[in-house]
Motif scaffolding. Structure first.
Motif, mmCIF file in Angstrom:
data_model
loop_
_atom_site.group_PDB
_atom_site.id
_atom_site.type_symbol
_atom_site.label_atom_id
_atom_site.label_comp_id
_atom_site.label_asym_id
_atom_site.label_seq_id
_atom_site.Cartn_x
_atom_site.Cartn_y
_atom_site.Cartn_z
ATOM 1 N N UNK A 41 4.867 -26.052 36.182
ATOM 2 C CA UNK A 41 6.279 -25.651 36.134
ATOM 3 C C UNK A 41 6.576 -24.462 37.038
ATOM 4 N N UNK A 42 6.014 -24.461 38.205
ATOM 5 C CA UNK A 42 6.289 -23.391 39.156
ATOM 6 C C UNK A 42 5.382 -22.191 39.020
ATOM 7 N N UNK A 43 4.758 -22.038 37.863
ATOM 8 C CA UNK A 43 3.856 -20.899 37.672
ATOM 9 C C UNK A 43 2.430 -21.287 38.031
ATOM 10 N N UNK A 44 1.660 -20.295 38.422
ATOM 11 C CA UNK A 44 0.251 -20.502 38.740
ATOM 12 C C UNK A 44 -0.572 -19.643 37.799
ATOM 13 N N UNK A 45 -1.621 -20.234 37.229
ATOM 14 C CA UNK A 45 -2.431 -19.524 36.248
ATOM 15 C C UNK A 45 -3.825 -19.246 36.808
ATOM 16 N N UNK A 46 -4.297 -18.034 36.505
ATOM 17 C CA UNK A 46 -5.617 -17.596 36.940
ATOM 18 C C UNK A 46 -6.377 -17.062 35.722
#
Length: 356
Positions: free
Chosen positions: A40-45
């Motif tokens: 949803x447009x976010x990137x997770x690290x």
């Protein structure tokens, strides 16, 4: 809203601010090595990072966290959405099955949240991955459902100061799983607080949420109530039962109207058993060396009945989350009792092999 205004709104939360330089160092400047997903447009690290200890503003600790990087200036996820999530997660909403905000960063056109590590990813990932799904025995699935149900009951009826929170986006990808497969609700940027003493009333709000999980009455009237969350959770219950996500092609092929429509028709025709995830069905095969032997009949029927009630079309006919918790715990009791009785009924020689 610009970053300067956004930062001024959260100036009382300075103890939670994390410098961008620290986040870049932890992720090697947002390297693919630390990236776990894009959603949803976010990137997770996932990385190790210094942050303030839970509940202790003066103490810091260094451990593995989840870093969520949101796009600045995006129409889908705005600065107000970012602010909403920070406000909700710092407003006294604290529960073991709700993710904890460990810190945030608003700097150089970056909007970043730092939350608990979700080491086993999201429930949606597990339901899409055959190897991960095999780990989810019927008993473990029940416990995940109970965790989420407790969290929803908490935000619906157990918050301080007569507050009530509606999540508005309950789905399998907003349920994280920790190292012990404990479930935590995440992503509160679409959530809204109901005014005090308005628990039985509705708010008229623009439609948000994923299509396959959205309450049909909310979709048709724009009236959102806590029962809207109950509906979304009911869809999750069906996904866990069937081992498939609600957007699966099997539910949309040949003119079908989605998972809930197919499940409802199967419930009334008595063919719902045919849709149950074969993986948990296989657990019922007689095997004295397998502790979790699949769904007990009473456990399964109790689960199916409450899931069916959750996805009733009309909001006012759905159960409260307190009722849902009770029924799911009853389903777990039937399952655990079934396994215990099985163990006790075994010959002593087989019991030693079974437990070793």
């Amino acid at each position: 809203m610009g970053l300067r205004i956004l930062f001024s709104v959260v100036k009382n939360l300075k103890h939670l601010t994390i410098p961008l330089s620290h986040i870049k160092l932890a992720t090697n400047d947002f390297s693919e090595t630390y990236k776990i997903c894009h959603m949803e447009g976010s990137t997770m690290y996932r990385a190790k990072l210094y942050h303030h200890d839970k509940g202790n503003h003066s103490s810091k600790r260094y451990n593995t966290v989840l870093i969520i990087r949101y796009p600045f200036g995006d129409e889908y996820y705005t600065e107000m959405d970012f602010l909403t999530e920070i406000e909700i997660l710092t407003s006294g909403v604290k529960h073991p099955n709700i993710v904890t905000l460990l810190g945030f960063c608003i700097e150089a056109f970056e909007m970043i949240l730092v939350i608990d590590n979700i080491s086993n990813g999201f429930l949606g990932d597990s339901l899409e991955n055959i190897d991960k799904k095999r780990i989810l025995t019927w008993e473990k699935r029940l416990k995940i459902c109970i965790d989420v149900a407790h969290a929803l009951n908490y935000i619906h009826s157990e918050l301080d100061d007569q507050k009530m929170l509606i999540h508005r986006d309950i789905c399998s990808y907003n349920i994280g799983l920790d190292e012990n497969l404990g479930a935590k609700i995440v992503h509160f940027w679409r959530s809204v607080f109901m005014p005090p003493n308005h628990e039985d009333q509705a708010l008229h709000l623009e439609l948000v949420g994923r299509q396959n999980y959205v309450d049909p009455e909310y979709m048709n009237t724009y009236k959102v109530k806590r029962e809207s969350d109950v509906y979304g959770f009911g869809v999750v219950l069906l996904e866990i039962l069937f081992g498939r996500l609600a957007n699966g092609q099997i539910y949309t092929n040949e003119g079908e109207k989605g998972l809930v429509f197919v499940a409802r028709q199967s419930f009334y025709t008595g063919t719902l058993d045919e849709m149950i995830d074969p993986i948990i069905k296989e657990e019922t095969v007689e095997n004295s060396f397998v502790l979790n032997r699949g769904p007990n009949k009473d456990s399964l029927h109790t689960f199916i009945a409450i899931a069916h009630q959750c996805v009733i079309k009309t909001q006012d006919k759905r159960p409260t989350m307190k009722v849902v918790v009770n029924e799911l715990e009853k389903a777990l009791f039937f399952q655990v009792s079934h396994c215990s009785n099985f163990i006790l009924s075994m010959p002593r020689s087989n019991l030693f092999d079974y437990l070793s």
